[in-house]
Design a protein around this motif. Sequence first.
Motif, PDB file in Angstrom:
ATOM      1  N   VAL A 328      34.657 -84.404  86.660  1.00 18.50           N
ATOM      2  CA  VAL A 328      34.559 -83.812  85.327  1.00 18.50           C
ATOM      3  C   VAL A 328      33.294 -84.292  84.627  1.00 18.50           C
ATOM      4  O   VAL A 328      32.505 -83.511  84.097  1.00 18.50           O
ATOM      5  N   LEU A 329      33.082 -85.607  84.639  1.00 22.09           N
ATOM      6  CA  LEU A 329      31.905 -86.158  83.981  1.00 22.09           C
ATOM      7  C   LEU A 329      30.630 -85.797  84.722  1.00 22.09           C
ATOM      8  O   LEU A 329      29.548 -85.778  84.138  1.00 22.09           O
ATOM      9  N   LYS A 330      30.742 -85.512  86.019  1.00 21.95           N
ATOM     10  CA  LYS A 330      29.564 -85.061  86.756  1.00 21.95           C
ATOM     11  C   LYS A 330      29.064 -83.737  86.193  1.00 21.95           C
ATOM     12  O   LYS A 330      27.868 -83.436  86.238  1.00 21.95           O
ATOM     13  N   GLY A 331      29.979 -82.930  85.641  1.00 24.45           N
ATOM     14  CA  GLY A 331      29.575 -81.691  84.988  1.00 24.45           C
ATOM     15  C   GLY A 331      28.673 -81.945  83.798  1.00 24.45           C
ATOM     16  O   GLY A 331      27.725 -81.189  83.547  1.00 24.45           O
ATOM     17  N   TYR A 332      28.946 -83.019  83.056  1.00 26.58           N
ATOM     18  CA  TYR A 332      28.083 -83.370  81.934  1.00 26.58           C
ATOM     19  C   TYR A 332      26.696 -83.777  82.429  1.00 26.58           C
ATOM     20  O   TYR A 332      25.681 -83.458  81.799  1.00 26.58           O
ATOM     21  N   ALA A 333      26.639 -84.498  83.526  1.00 25.63           N
ATOM     22  CA  ALA A 333      25.346 -84.887  84.094  1.00 25.63           C
ATOM     23  C   ALA A 333      24.552 -83.651  84.494  1.00 25.63           C
ATOM     24  O   ALA A 333      23.333 -83.586  84.300  1.00 25.63           O
ATOM     25  N   THR A 334      25.245 -82.652  85.044  1.00 30.57           N
ATOM     26  CA  THR A 334      24.575 -81.405  85.415  1.00 30.57           C
ATOM     27  C   THR A 334      24.021 -80.710  84.183  1.00 30.57           C
ATOM     28  O   THR A 334      22.882 -80.215  84.188  1.00 30.57           O
ATOM     29  N   ALA A 335      24.820 -80.650  83.115  1.00 29.95           N
ATOM     30  CA  ALA A 335      24.362 -80.011  81.884  1.00 29.95           C
ATOM     31  C   ALA A 335      23.133 -80.708  81.316  1.00 29.95           C
ATOM     32  O   ALA A 335      22.161 -80.060  80.891  1.00 29.95           O
ATOM     33  N   ILE A 336      23.163 -82.044  81.323  1.00 27.42           N
ATOM     34  CA  ILE A 336      22.015 -82.803  80.819  1.00 27.42           C
ATOM     35  C   ILE A 336      20.769 -82.524  81.656  1.00 27.42           C
ATOM     36  O   ILE A 336      19.665 -82.356  81.134  1.00 27.42           O
ATOM     37  N   SER A 337      20.940 -82.461  82.979  1.00 26.30           N
ATOM     38  CA  SER A 337      19.791 -82.237  83.853  1.00 26.30           C
ATOM     39  C   SER A 337      19.192 -80.849  83.641  1.00 26.30           C
ATOM     40  O   SER A 337      17.968 -80.680  83.724  1.00 26.30           O
ATOM     41  N   VAL A 338      20.035 -79.838  83.354  1.00 27.26           N
ATOM     42  CA  VAL A 338      19.521 -78.489  83.098  1.00 27.26           C
ATOM     43  C   VAL A 338      18.649 -78.480  81.845  1.00 27.26           C
ATOM     44  O   VAL A 338      17.560 -77.904  81.826  1.00 27.26           O
ATOM     45  N   VAL A 339      19.126 -79.145  80.784  1.00 23.00           N
ATOM     46  CA  VAL A 339      18.354 -79.208  79.533  1.00 23.00           C
ATOM     47  C   VAL A 339      17.052 -79.972  79.750  1.00 23.00           C
ATOM     48  O   VAL A 339      15.966 -79.534  79.326  1.00 23.00           O
ATOM     49  N   LEU A 340      17.138 -81.131  80.415  1.00 23.65           N
ATOM     50  CA  LEU A 340      15.940 -81.937  80.654  1.00 23.65           C
ATOM     51  C   LEU A 340      14.908 -81.172  81.481  1.00 23.65           C
ATOM     52  O   LEU A 340      13.707 -81.235  81.198  1.00 23.65           O
ATOM     53  N   THR A 341      15.379 -80.460  82.500  1.00 26.01           N
ATOM     54  CA  THR A 341      14.453 -79.714  83.348  1.00 26.01           C
ATOM     55  C   THR A 341      13.717 -78.652  82.546  1.00 26.01           C
ATOM     56  O   THR A 341      12.504 -78.467  82.701  1.00 26.01           O
ATOM     57  N   GLY A 342      14.454 -77.925  81.690  1.00 22.31           N
ATOM     58  CA  GLY A 342      13.820 -76.893  80.878  1.00 22.31           C
ATOM     59  C   GLY A 342      12.790 -77.467  79.922  1.00 22.31           C
ATOM     60  O   GLY A 342      11.659 -76.965  79.831  1.00 22.31           O
ATOM     61  N   VAL A 343      13.144 -78.533  79.224  1.00 25.08           N
ATOM     62  CA  VAL A 343      12.236 -79.120  78.231  1.00 25.08           C
ATOM     63  C   VAL A 343      11.010 -79.735  78.906  1.00 25.08           C
ATOM     64  O   VAL A 343       9.863 -79.517  78.477  1.00 25.08           O
ATOM     65  N   LEU A 344      11.236 -80.511  79.980  1.00 24.98           N
ATOM     66  CA  LEU A 344      10.110 -81.151  80.658  1.00 24.98           C
ATOM     67  C   LEU A 344       9.229 -80.147  81.384  1.00 24.98           C
ATOM     68  O   LEU A 344       8.019 -80.354  81.513  1.00 24.98           O
ATOM     69  N   SER A 345       9.813 -79.041  81.849  1.00 30.45           N
ATOM     70  CA  SER A 345       9.003 -77.989  82.460  1.00 30.45           C
ATOM     71  C   SER A 345       8.057 -77.388  81.428  1.00 30.45           C
ATOM     72  O   SER A 345       6.905 -77.062  81.740  1.00 30.45           O
ATOM     73  N   MET A 346       8.542 -77.248  80.215  1.00 28.90           N
ATOM     74  CA  MET A 346       7.695 -76.725  79.133  1.00 28.90           C
ATOM     75  C   MET A 346       6.577 -77.707  78.799  1.00 28.90           C
ATOM     76  O   MET A 346       5.431 -77.318  78.574  1.00 28.90           O
ATOM     77  N   VAL A 347       6.903 -79.005  78.786  1.00 26.27           N
ATOM     78  CA  VAL A 347       5.921 -80.019  78.429  1.00 26.27           C
ATOM     79  C   VAL A 347       4.896 -80.232  79.547  1.00 26.27           C
ATOM     80  O   VAL A 347       3.681 -80.300  79.295  1.00 26.27           O
ATOM     81  N   LEU A 348       5.375 -80.334  80.792  1.00 22.03           N
ATOM     82  CA  LEU A 348       4.497 -80.698  81.906  1.00 22.03           C
ATOM     83  C   LEU A 348       3.735 -79.517  82.486  1.00 22.03           C
ATOM     84  O   LEU A 348       2.571 -79.659  82.886  1.00 22.03           O
ATOM     85  N   PHE A 349       4.381 -78.364  82.568  1.00 21.46           N
ATOM     86  CA  PHE A 349       3.768 -77.213  83.233  1.00 21.46           C
ATOM     87  C   PHE A 349       3.390 -76.085  82.282  1.00 21.46           C
ATOM     88  O   PHE A 349       2.879 -75.054  82.709  1.00 21.46           O
ATOM     89  N   GLY A 350       3.661 -76.260  80.991  1.00 23.09           N
ATOM     90  CA  GLY A 350       3.333 -75.219  80.032  1.00 23.09           C
ATOM     91  C   GLY A 350       4.207 -73.978  80.158  1.00 23.09           C
ATOM     92  O   GLY A 350       3.792 -72.880  79.773  1.00 23.09           O
TER      93      GLY A 350
END
Length: 381
Positions: A328-350
């Motif tokens: 169950v808590l692994k689902g939260y880790a997945t959600a966090i990783s999706v948000v982080l990937t989107g934000v960092l993709s915007m910052v690092l790759f434009g």
Amino acid sequence: MISRGGGETAASTTLSDDHSTLQPGGGNDETSEKRSFLAPPPPDASSPSSSVTSTGLKVLVLLAVQNCSKNLLLRFVMKEHPQFLTSAAILSVEFLKMVLSLLYIVLVERRPASSAVEFIKQDRRNTALMCVPATLYSVQMTLEYIALGNIDASVFSVLVQTKLLATAGCSVCILGKKIKKVQLISLVLLTVGVMLCNLKDQGSELTGEEMVDSSRQGIIATLGIALCSGFASVYSEKVIKAKRNVTQQLPSKSDGSPKDQFGLAYTQVQLAFVSLLIMGAYCIVMELDIILEKGLFFGFNMAACISIFVSAIGGLIVAAVLKFADAVLKGYATAISVVLTGVLSMVLFGTELNLLYFLGICNVICSVLLYSAQDLDRLLC
């Protein structure tokens, strides 16, 4: 389920007996799960023993960071379409994963490395059956390189969550499972979220037919990852997990204390061993001429080597999550990783992320959390 780093590593859904209801699990990034599919089921979230310790929270954060960093690193490596052999990268991941698992057995469990050989000998039948999930995982890894060479990491991290749909569909069609109402709602939200995220302007430098072809190739590869993950999850539940001899035990300890059952690290070694055999045979049959001419690791750079290490530790982190937390808590880790990937993709790759993307990502996060819920079905229906 397959929970191997990978891309994604596979949806982690705990399945009950035939014609029963699908029990919720946590959706993880690829080919991460990829090796939790032979792990014991997580404890009931309602029980006191399932409360999360500080170690469990640290492992969950580590899993989220690993999922995010793996996607971003692979996107960075594959954006320019390098010419190295993906099969060499997969061989390296599997070899490193086996080495790390053996080190865990020796240093943490205080067992000789030869006990892993003993485990494989005792479990010969399941070692042979693992050819199917091992092959599917190798395909998943190959598709990850193709997908992240053609679409943004932000889009990939969302689209790969369709493994929940694939796992649920395979479970219903092959195993005759029934989906809970709350899970059906989560799958609808997931579908809508993925569609919204793929409507966004990806901000690619390619134009016209080149952009369309590149995006199509990446999307098809990602959907292929989801299908492999779903089928591997159902296969492992139906064929391997159901037939595993749970009474298998280690040789007696030297101090005469009671025997222990084989741990998850032994399963990691077993699956890595089978994967190495399969990928080694593929390299000999299909790529021997190139390897003899240029070498196995031609074209690798430092970023590629780091991405291999990050992918290798993914399966070990998932095993730690199942030990110190739950699906169950692994689902939260997945959600966090999706948000982080989107934000960092915007910052690092434009990467250009518009309102449609953020609406879609909200749907996907809600879907993952709903699919992992334990008591909502009773409360809502």
